[in-house]
Design an enzyme around this catalytic site. Structure first.
Site, PDB file in Angstrom:
ATOM      1  N   PRO A 163       5.007  -4.643  -2.079  1.00 43.43           N
ATOM      2  CA  PRO A 163       4.511  -4.602  -0.696  1.00 43.43           C
ATOM      3  C   PRO A 163       3.397  -3.601  -0.406  1.00 43.43           C
ATOM      4  O   PRO A 163       3.562  -2.663   0.368  1.00 43.43           O
ATOM      5  CB  PRO A 163       5.772  -4.296   0.102  1.00 43.43           C
ATOM      6  CG  PRO A 163       6.607  -3.475  -0.831  1.00 43.43           C
ATOM      7  CD  PRO A 163       6.351  -4.056  -2.195  1.00 43.43           C
ATOM      8  N   CYS A 164       2.230  -3.860  -0.948  1.00 51.73           N
ATOM      9  CA  CYS A 164       1.084  -2.991  -0.688  1.00 51.73           C
ATOM     10  C   CYS A 164       0.648  -3.057   0.774  1.00 51.73           C
ATOM     11  O   CYS A 164      -0.002  -2.132   1.272  1.00 51.73           O
ATOM     12  CB  CYS A 164      -0.071  -3.340  -1.618  1.00 51.73           C
ATOM     13  SG  CYS A 164      -0.562  -5.072  -1.580  1.00 51.73           S
TER      14      CYS A 164
END
Length: 184
Positions: free
Chosen positions: A148-149
């Site tokens: 989850p950047c």
């Protein structure tokens, strides 16, 4: 699984130097047609349309529309608001430093955001000197959403870069808050 970046994306139809089989498919998501790539059945890329660092189509290997059922199911559940954690085999393709940062991203809880400095601290780096390097590694993450950047923001709370565009980042953050703009 860590793969050396130099061997990570062979030409279409080819396998990596150590016999790794590369396959891909394209799935429909609320963010547009999304390319999924796997190394020996382990997800190595999730690329949304116009992703800044997406390689050319050639390195995706042969098309295999049947080999990504688990990823499709979990993405559908995520976009329906039913999944908050992914449980998929991953092939993190990058440098040792990048993989360290990406593993740190996996610690950011659903619905929360961290600054680049907080990610640096979470992986044992000095946030005062490592935030930019963490930001660069974050931007090279090829497995967006699953790694989850999009949950990383500026220290001042501002939305900052996202390889697939800030509009998609905002959509994902809103989705996780239960307030997605359905007209993406």
């Amino acid at each position: 699984m860590l793969l050396d970046e130099d061997r990570s994306m062979p030409r279409a139809g080819a396998a990596a130097g150590d016999g790794v089989r590369i396959t891909h498919t394209v799935v429909s998501t609320p963010l547009g047609p999304t390319t999924l790539v796997a190394h020996d059945g382990r997800l190595s890329a999730l690329l949304m349309p116009d992703s800044k660092y997406a390689p050319a189509q050639g390195p995706f290997g042969e098309r295999d529309d049947d080999g990504f059922d688990q990823v499709r199911t979990q993405l559908d559940e995520y976009f329906a608001g039913e999944r908050t954690v992914f449980d998929l085999p991953l092939a993190l393709v990058g440098t040792t430093f990048q993989v360290r940062v990406w593993e740190g991203l996996l610690r950011i809880p659903y619905g929360q955001t961290w600054s680049y400095g907080e990610v640096a601290a979470a992986v044992g780096l000095d946030p005062r000197t490592s935030s930019r390097a963490v930001g660069a590694a974050n931007g090279r993450n090829r497995i967006a959403i699953v790694v989850p950047c999009h949950r990383v923001i500026g220290a001042d709370g501002a939305l900052t870069g996202f390889a697939a565009g800030l509009d998609r980042k905002r959509f994902l953050l809103d989705l996780e808050q239960g307030t997605p703009d359905l007209l993406f």
